[in-house]
Design an enzyme around this catalytic site. Structure first.
Site, PDB file in Angstrom:
ATOM      1  N   TRP A  34     -14.361 -11.233   1.604  1.00 63.93           N
ATOM      2  CA  TRP A  34     -13.726 -10.260   2.504  1.00 63.93           C
ATOM      3  C   TRP A  34     -14.692  -9.566   3.473  1.00 63.93           C
ATOM      4  O   TRP A  34     -14.272  -8.735   4.289  1.00 63.93           O
ATOM      5  CB  TRP A  34     -12.977  -9.203   1.687  1.00 63.93           C
ATOM      6  CG  TRP A  34     -11.829  -9.784   0.929  1.00 63.93           C
ATOM      7  CD1 TRP A  34     -11.850 -10.238  -0.362  1.00 63.93           C
ATOM      8  CD2 TRP A  34     -10.502 -10.017   1.407  1.00 63.93           C
ATOM      9  NE1 TRP A  34     -10.611 -10.727  -0.719  1.00 63.93           N
ATOM     10  CE2 TRP A  34      -9.762 -10.603   0.350  1.00 63.93           C
ATOM     11  CE3 TRP A  34      -9.856  -9.787   2.618  1.00 63.93           C
ATOM     12  CZ2 TRP A  34      -8.421 -10.964   0.487  1.00 63.93           C
ATOM     13  CZ3 TRP A  34      -8.521 -10.136   2.749  1.00 63.93           C
ATOM     14  CH2 TRP A  34      -7.819 -10.729   1.688  1.00 63.93           C
ATOM     15  N   ARG A  59       0.838  -1.216   0.000  1.00 67.10           N
ATOM     16  CA  ARG A  59       0.000   0.000   0.000  1.00 67.10           C
ATOM     17  C   ARG A  59       0.867   1.258   0.000  1.00 67.10           C
ATOM     18  O   ARG A  59       0.529   2.263   0.641  1.00 67.10           O
ATOM     19  CB  ARG A  59      -0.955   0.025   1.195  1.00 67.10           C
ATOM     20  CG  ARG A  59      -1.742  -1.258   1.403  1.00 67.10           C
ATOM     21  CD  ARG A  59      -2.472  -1.704   0.179  1.00 67.10           C
ATOM     22  NE  ARG A  59      -3.219  -2.951   0.382  1.00 67.10           N
ATOM     23  CZ  ARG A  59      -3.825  -3.595  -0.600  1.00 67.10           C
ATOM     24  NH1 ARG A  59      -3.735  -3.173  -1.861  1.00 67.10           N
ATOM     25  NH2 ARG A  59      -4.507  -4.688  -0.343  1.00 67.10           N
ATOM     26  N   GLU A 113      -5.786 -12.036   8.278  1.00 69.33           N
ATOM     27  CA  GLU A 113      -5.440 -12.078   6.856  1.00 69.33           C
ATOM     28  C   GLU A 113      -4.277 -13.032   6.583  1.00 69.33           C
ATOM     29  O   GLU A 113      -3.347 -12.723   5.847  1.00 69.33           O
ATOM     30  CB  GLU A 113      -5.133 -10.672   6.346  1.00 69.33           C
ATOM     31  CG  GLU A 113      -6.329  -9.734   6.490  1.00 69.33           C
ATOM     32  CD  GLU A 113      -6.129  -8.346   5.886  1.00 69.33           C
ATOM     33  OE1 GLU A 113      -4.973  -7.908   5.785  1.00 69.33           O
ATOM     34  OE2 GLU A 113      -7.141  -7.723   5.532  1.00 69.33           O
ATOM     35  N   GLU A 159      -4.509   4.458   1.156  1.00 68.25           N
ATOM     36  CA  GLU A 159      -4.950   3.249   0.463  1.00 68.25           C
ATOM     37  C   GLU A 159      -6.347   3.410  -0.140  1.00 68.25           C
ATOM     38  O   GLU A 159      -6.559   3.119  -1.317  1.00 68.25           O
ATOM     39  CB  GLU A 159      -4.924   2.065   1.437  1.00 68.25           C
ATOM     40  CG  GLU A 159      -5.452   0.781   0.826  1.00 68.25           C
ATOM     41  CD  GLU A 159      -5.370  -0.404   1.780  1.00 68.25           C
ATOM     42  OE1 GLU A 159      -4.876  -0.229   2.908  1.00 68.25           O
ATOM     43  OE2 GLU A 159      -5.793  -1.501   1.373  1.00 68.25           O
ATOM     44  N   ASP A 183     -11.984  -0.911   7.782  1.00 68.81           N
ATOM     45  CA  ASP A 183     -10.614  -0.916   7.280  1.00 68.81           C
ATOM     46  C   ASP A 183     -10.263   0.397   6.590  1.00 68.81           C
ATOM     47  O   ASP A 183     -10.149   0.431   5.357  1.00 68.81           O
ATOM     48  CB  ASP A 183     -10.467  -2.094   6.298  1.00 68.81           C
ATOM     49  CG  ASP A 183      -9.022  -2.381   5.952  1.00 68.81           C
ATOM     50  OD1 ASP A 183      -8.148  -1.670   6.478  1.00 68.81           O
ATOM     51  OD2 ASP A 183      -8.780  -3.303   5.155  1.00 68.81           O
TER      52      ASP A 183
HETATM   53  C1  GCV Z   1      -0.762  -4.796   5.818  1.00 70.44           C
HETATM   54  C2  GCV Z   1      -5.815  -3.827   4.690  1.00 70.44           C
HETATM   55  C3  GCV Z   1      -4.789  -3.682   3.606  1.00 70.44           C
HETATM   56  C4  GCV Z   1      -3.653  -4.670   3.774  1.00 70.44           C
HETATM   57  C5  GCV Z   1      -3.053  -4.467   5.177  1.00 70.44           C
HETATM   58  C6  GCV Z   1      -4.160  -4.688   6.199  1.00 70.44           C
HETATM   59  C7  GCV Z   1      -3.678  -4.465   7.618  1.00 70.44           C
HETATM   60  O1  GCV Z   1      -6.505  -5.033   4.559  1.00 70.44           O
HETATM   61  O2  GCV Z   1      -5.404  -3.809   2.357  1.00 70.44           O
HETATM   62  O3  GCV Z   1      -2.692  -4.419   2.781  1.00 70.44           O
HETATM   63  O4  GCV Z   1      -1.992  -5.364   5.398  1.00 70.44           O
HETATM   64  O5  GCV Z   1      -5.199  -3.775   5.947  1.00 70.44           O
HETATM   65  O6  GCV Z   1      -3.955  -3.404   8.146  1.00 70.44           O
HETATM   66  O7  GCV Z   1      -3.046  -5.344   8.182  1.00 70.44           O
END
Ligand code: GCV
Length: 707
Positions: free
Chosen positions: A565, A185, A310, A417, A389
Site C-alpha cells: 500500500w 469506513r 484502488e 477512519e 490518506d
Molecule cells: C472509499 C482509503 C479508505 C478506503 C476509501 C479510500 C478512498 O483508502 O481506506 O476505504 O475508499 O480511502 O478515499 O477512496
C-alpha cells in the site's frame, strides 16, 4: 441496557433540539414569499433550489418554533420581530470567489444567489434572500444567534458562502459489502439511505438529516460509495426511481443529490464493448444516462468518480488520461448544469515495499499537475487534503497549488477512519481550519493565496460520519465534527473554538434555550485540543499509519510496513521516517513551491510535527522542542494518555447535571466511548513505546514502564 441497543428510539435531535429554537420561537415571525422567483440564472434546466418544497419547509419551521415556545406567526402588519422575505437578487451583493473570469459559470451564479442579507433595526430583524434555500440558511443563521439575533446595535450584514460547492460524500453501500459492511469506513451503524440491498421504505430520517445539514449550510450530498460495486452501479439506471425518492427526501431542506458512478458503466450497465472516454458510443451512452437522471431528478447535482484508484476502473485501461475521462462525463452532464467531481486519489496500491523509489505521496501531483488547464469547466478535481490518506497529521497536498487552471475542491474526512473511528473524542475542526488557512507560497499577508482561496470555485467535500445510529455519529461528541465541517464550508475563516461554542449552545440548549455553563466548560476541555491529544498517543511526528491493516483501528506499528500500500515508516535500529527530500530521498519536497519546498527539505527547518513525514532521522535527533526523537516518542505517548484521563475526569464532573443539563442517554454513550478511548490510548502508548525501545535500545530518560 447498553445505550448501543437503543436503535428504535427517535434519532437524537443533534444541534436542533426544540430548545435551540427558543429565542426565535417565542417571538412574532413573518414569512413573505410574494412570488416564487423565476429561473435562478436564466439557464434551460430546472430550478436547483427546490423552491416550492423549501417555501413549505420555511412555513413549517416557523410554525414548529412558535408552537414550541409560545410565539406567533403573524402578517407583515402584525408588528413582527423577525421577517423572512424572498426578494429580487438585487438586494444582495454578489459574492466574489477570486477566480479567473474564464471559469465563471452557472455554478458561480448559483453561489452568488446563495447569500442572504441580515438587517437588525431597533431590535427587529429582517432576513432577505433571493431563493428559498438561501432564505432557509438565513433562518438558521437567526436560530444560531438566538437572543443575540435581536440584541445589540443596528446592523446590516450580507452573508454568502465562501464556496460554490459544499458537499458531503456518503460511502454508503446499497448491499452490505462482505468486508466493508453497509457503510465503508462507517462508525455510526447502518446507512440512513439503504438497508440490506434496497433504498429504505421510510426516508423520513433522511429529511431530518437534511434539516441538520441545512442548519450548517451544506446543500449537496452524494448518496453512495465512491467504490461503486455492481449493485450500487445500478443506481444510475434501473434504480433511478429510488434515487428520485432519496432526492425528494433531501429537497425540502434545499439539499441536492449527487451519485458516485463507475467509469466502466457503459460496459457493465450499457453492454458496450468499451468504456474508452474518446469512443463516440461511450460518449452517447453517458449523455443518454445523464438525460435519464435529470428527467427523474430535475435538480440533480452531478456525478462523483473514483477512477484508476484502488481497483476502480478508469481511463488508463484505454491509454487515456484523467482529463479525457473526466471530460467525457462532464460533456454529458453540462446541458443539465451538472458537475463532475473527479477524485485525485490515484496511486499505485500494488507497490513493492522493497522499492524505495516509489512514493505514494508523490502520486496525485505526478498524475494531475501535468493535466492542469485541460479539464472542462464543470469538472471539479477533488483533492484529499494531504498527499497520503486522511492521516492524523500530513502536510497539505501540493496538488492544491499546482492547478491554477482547474476547478479544485478540498476533500476532508469527517468520518474518523484514522482518527479514532468515533470511539475517540477527536474534534477535527482545528485541523481543517489549519489546512484551509495554509498558504502554499508562504505565510503572512504577502505570502499569496491560502488553500481556502485556491478552492473557492471547487469548494469543499467531506466524507460524512453519519449513520442510522440514534446519535447519528456513534459518539455523540462526533456530531461537533459534522457541524463544524458545514460551518467551515460556509465560512472557512471561522474559529474552531467559537464553532464548538455554537454547537454546544444549540445541542445542549435546555427547553428555555439556556446552556449550563459547566457543560460548556467541560466540552471545551474535552474537545478543543483533542486532535493534538490523539496525535500525541498515536503515530509520532507525522509518520502516519501504524494502524491495524484492514479496519484501521488501534495500533499495529509494522502492520503496513511490508504491504503493497505504499505506507511505510522505515524504522530500524538507528532511526525512523521517510526521506522525501530532493537531495537524498524521493523528491516529494520538490512538488511544493517556495518557501515550503525548502522549509520541508531541510531537517533544520522542517516543523517537528512533520519531521518523520519528510525525513529519516536518527533517534538521537534533537527536535525544535529540545528533546530527542526517541524521548519525544516516550514523553508524548505518556502525556497523551494522561490527557485522556483528564477528559474522562472532566466528563465525570458533570454527573450531577444529568439529566437536567446533559441528557442521560448522551451521558451514557459518552462515558462508554471515553472508557474505550482510554483503553485504546494506553494500548497505543504501550505498543508504540515498546516497539521503539526494542528497535533503538535507548531507554526512557524518565524511567517509565515499557514492556
Ligand atoms: C472509499 C482509503 C479508505 C478506503 C476509501 C479510500 C478512498 O483508502 O481506506 O476505504 O475508499 O480511502 O478515499 O477512496
Amino acid at each position: 441496557m447498553n445505550s448501543e441497543n437503543v436503535v428504535d428510539a427517535a434519532p437524537h435531535p443533534a444541534w436542533l433540539p426544540d430548545g435551540a429554537l427558543a429565542a426565535v420561537g417565542r417571538r412574532r415571525l413573518t414569512l413573505r414569499t410574494p412570488d416564487l422567483p423565476g429561473p435562478a440564472h436564466g439557464g434551460p434546466h430546472p430550478r436547483p433550489d427546490g423552491s416550492p418544497e423549501v417555501v413549505a419547509t420555511l412555513r413549517a419551521e416557523l410554525d414548529r418554533a412558535t408552537t414550541a415556545h409560545g410565539g406567533a406567526v403573524v402578517d407583515p402588519g402584525g408588528s413582527p420581530d423577525l421577517v423572512l422575505a424572498l426578494a429580487a437578487s438585487s438586494v444582495l451583493t454578489s459574492s466574489s470567489n477570486g477566480r479567473n473570469e474564464d471559469h465563471v459559470s452557472t455554478l458561480d451564479a448559483e453561489a452568488g444567489a446563495a447569500g442572504f442579507r441580515f438587517v437588525r433595526s431597533a431590535g427587529r430583524v429582517t432576513v432577505t434572500a433571493a431563493t428559498p434555500t438561501a432564505l432557509l440558511h438565513g433562518w438558521f443563521h437567526a436560530v444560531r444567534l438566538g437572543e443575540a439575533a435581536f440584541a445589540g446595535p443596528d446592523a446590516d450584514e450580507h452573508h454568502a458562502p465562501a464556496f460554490a460547492l459544499r458537499v458531503l460524500d456518503h460511502w454508503d453501500n446499497v448491499d452490505v459489502h462482505p468486508v466493508m459492511g453497509q457503510v465503508e469506513r462507517g462508525y455510526s451503524g447502518g446507512s440512513v439511505f439503504y438497508d440490506d440491498g434496497r433504498v429504505r421504505a421510510d426516508l423520513s430520517r433522511v429529511t431530518t438529516y437534511a434539516r441538520l445539514l441545512a442548519a450548517t449550510g451544506i446543500d449537496r450530498v452524494c448518496v453512495n460509495n465512491v467504490n461503486v460495486h455492481a449493485r450500487e452501479a445500478r443506481l444510475l439506471t434501473d434504480d433511478l426511481p429510488e434515487v428520485a425518492r432519496i432526492a425528494a427526501a433531501l429537497r425540502p431542506y434545499g439539499v441536492r443529490t449527487h451519485l458516485a458512478v463507475s467509469f466502466a458503466a457503459p460496459m457493465t450497465l450499457g453492454g458496450l464493448p468499451t468504456s474508452d472516454p474518446l469512443d463516440a458510443d461511450v460518449g452517447a451512452w453517458w449523455r443518454a444516462a445523464a438525460d435519464r437522471v435529470w428527467a427523474a431528478v430535475p435538480d440533480f447535482g452531478g456525478f462523483v468518480v473514483k477512477a484508476d484508484s484502488e481497483g476502480q476502473p478508469g481511463p488508463f485501461a484505454y491509454g487515456r488520461d484523467h482529463a479525457d475521462g473526466a471530460n467525457a462525463l462532464a460533456e454529458a452532464v453540462a446541458p443539465h448544469g451538472g458537475v463532475v467531481h473527479w477524485r485525485a486519489f490515484v496511486y499505485d496500491h500494488r507497490q513493492d515495499w522493497r522499492d524505495r523509489s516509489t512514493d505514494r505521496a508523490r502520486a496525485a501531483y505526478d498524475h494531475f499537475a501535468p493535466l492542469d488547464g485541460r479539464f472542462a469547466d464543470n469538472v471539479v478535481l477533488q483533492v484529499k487534503h494531504g498527499p497520503m490518506d486522511f492521516q492524523t497529521r500530513e502536510p497539505v497536498s501540493p496538488v492544491l497549488a499546482a492547478m491554477p487552471g482547474t476547478r479544485v475542491a478540498l476533500e476532508l474526512q469527517v468520518t474518523q477512519e484514522y482518527t479514532g473511528q468515533q470511539r475517540h473524542a477527536v474534534y477535527l475542526a482545528p485541523w481543517w481550519r489549519e489546512s484551509l488557512a495554509f498558504r502554499p507560497w508562504g505565510e503572512g499577508d504577502e505570502g499569496g493565496p491560502a488553500v481556502r482561496d485556491l478552492v473557492a470555485s471547487g469548494g469543499v467535500a467531506a466524507v460524512s460520519n453519519v449513520g442510522d445510529d440514534r446519535f447519528w455519529t456513534g459518539h455523540p461528541l462526533a456530531q461537533a465534527n459534522l457541524y463544524a465541517f458545514g460551518r467551515l464550508a460556509w465560512d472557512p475563516t471561522l474559529d474552531p473554538s467559537a464553532l464548538l461554542d455554537e454547537w454546544v449552545s444549540l445541542t445542549f440548549a435546555r427547553p428555555d434555550g439556556t446552556v449550563e455553563p459547566r457543560v460548556r466548560e467541560v466540552l471545551h476541555a474535552v474537545l478543543d485540543d483533542s486532535w493534538r491529544t490523539y496525535e500525541s498517543y498515536t503515530a509520532p511526528l507525522g509518520v502516519g499509519f501504524m494502524v491495524r491493516p484492514g479496519h484501521h483501528y488501534g495500533p499495529d506499528v509494522d502492520g503496513y510496513e511490508y504491504t503493497p500500500w505504499g505506507t511505510y515508516h522505515f524504522a530500524d535500529r538507528d532511526g525512523v521516517g521517510v526521506d522525501r527530500t530532493r537531495a537524498t530521498g524521493t523528491g516529494f519536497t520538490g512538488q511544493y513551491p517556495a518557501p515550503w519546498r525548502d522549509v520541508y527539505e531541510d531537517v533544520a527547518t522542517c516543523p517537528d510535527e512533520l519531521l518523520l513525514f519528510f525525513h529519516h532521522v536518527p533517534y538521537s535527533h534533537v527536535l525544535h522542542s529540545g528533546v530527542t526523537v526517541i524521548q519525544h516518542v516516550y514523553d508524548s505517548r505518556s502525556e497523551g494518555v494522561e490527557r485522556v484521563r483528564g477528559a474522562v475526569a472532566a466528563w465525570e464532573s458533570l454527573a450531577d447535571l444529568v439529566p437536567d443539563a446533559v441528557p442521560a442517554d448522551v451521558d451514557a454513550r459518552v462515558r462508554e466511548r471515553l472508557a474505550e478511548q482510554l483503553r485504546s490510548a494506553v494500548e497505543w502508548r504501550d505498543q508504540v513505546s515498546t516497539y521503539f525501545l526494542r528497535k533503538s535500545g535507548v531507554p526512557d530518560a524518565r524511567g517509565r514502564t515499557i514492556y
